[in-house]
Design a protein around this motif. Structure first.
Motif, PDB file in Angstrom:
ATOM      1  N   GLU A   1       5.744 -13.490  12.796  1.00 44.72           N
ATOM      2  CA  GLU A   1       5.901 -12.034  12.672  1.00 44.72           C
ATOM      3  C   GLU A   1       7.037 -11.570  13.580  1.00 44.72           C
ATOM      4  OE1 GLU A   1       3.273  -7.914  13.122  1.00 44.72           O
ATOM      5  OE2 GLU A   1       2.348  -9.875  13.472  1.00 44.72           O
TER       6      GLU A   1
ATOM      7  N   SER B   1       3.196 -15.165   5.243  1.00 48.35           N
ATOM      8  CA  SER B   1       2.272 -15.585   6.295  1.00 48.35           C
ATOM      9  C   SER B   1       2.764 -16.822   7.047  1.00 48.35           C
ATOM     10  CB  SER B   1       0.889 -15.873   5.694  1.00 48.35           C
ATOM     11  OG  SER B   1       0.986 -16.888   4.697  1.00 48.35           O
TER      12      SER B   1
ATOM     13  N   ASN C   1       7.929 -10.038   7.017  1.00 49.05           N
ATOM     14  CA  ASN C   1       6.550  -9.981   7.527  1.00 49.05           C
ATOM     15  C   ASN C   1       5.497 -10.115   6.425  1.00 49.05           C
ATOM     16  OD1 ASN C   1       7.249  -9.775  10.227  1.00 49.05           O
ATOM     17  ND2 ASN C   1       7.281  -7.528  10.207  1.00 49.05           N
TER      18      ASN C   1
END
Length: 232
Positions: free
Chosen positions: A111, A107, A104
């Motif tokens: 997620e 980027s 996580n």
């Protein structure tokens, strides 16, 4: 099933459904193609029959035993590798919390949660465990083929020639079954690698599943290897 549906996103479920269609669909397609005599697996099945038929006429069958041993060794290597992979995945499963925290941080990755991550690892464990069972059975079948090979009478025993031909056919069938399970185990490796892209994004998983099918189809039904071994 309700907890799983709640854990996974809609795109995750779609990606998983496409993956199962690709994997099961391709395995079914290969099985049907072999029955129709099409593709590299079917072509090699014919060569195995010729191989054991030739063994009937040989006094010394050491070369045949070496070939069977080599084939069984290939299955054993892949089976043992799958055990190491399952062990590594089990270790990752136990440290899923730390792994999710690391993933996580990036980027460019979708997620994830610990539950989603755990389900993906569980799928990989299932795939490589399935591969182990297919490969282990391939080893057993190759050993059985070697035993039947040893039961083929020597060529100088003319009165047992028909028995030798019949036993050669049995050995060839066992070797072909062993090859079928070996191929299934190797296919599991391919699709297992496709699952790894699921950690990046569900759409990457979809693309990887289709890509794996395309690679396998080209190698087994459109490759130069098939043109080389195909009967003329």
């Amino acid at each position: 099933m309700e907890p799983v549906l709640e854990i996974m996103r809609r795109e995750d479920l779609l990606a998983f459904a496409l993956f199962m269609v690709c994997w099961l669909g391709y395995e079914t397609f290969v099985a049907l193609s072999v029955r129709r005599g099409k593709g590299l697996p079917a072509a090699m099945q014919a060569w195995r029959r010729d191989w054991f038929s030739a063994a009937v006429e040989r006094d010394n069958r050491i070369i045949d035993v070496q070939i069977v041993r080599s084939l069984a060794g290939n299955s054993a290597f892949m089976a043992s590798t799958s055990i190491f992979v399952v062990g590594g995945l089990a270790a990752v499963f136990g440290a899923s919390g730390q792994a999710v925290a690391v993933l996580n941080r990036f980027s460019f990755l979708i997620e994830t949660s610990q539950d989603r991550f755990g389900l993906k690892i569980a799928l990989l464990i299932f795939i490589f465990t399935f591969a182990f069972f297919r490969l282990a059975w391939s080893i057993r079948l190759h050993n059985n083929a070697a035993i039947v090979l040893g039961a083929i009478p020597q060529p100088e025993l003319k009165d047992q020639r028909e028995t030798g031909i019949a036993r050669a056919a049995v050995a060839a069938e066992l070797a072909s079954l062993a090859a079928r399970h070996y191929n299934g185990g190797v296919h599991s490796y391919y699709f297992g690698l496709a699952v790894c892209t699921w950690f990046l994004h569900p759409f990457a998983f979809m693309a990887a599943s289709i890509w794996v099918v395309a690679i396998l189809y080209r190698r087994e039904f459109r490759s130069r290897a098939l043109k080389t071994v195909r009967r003329r």
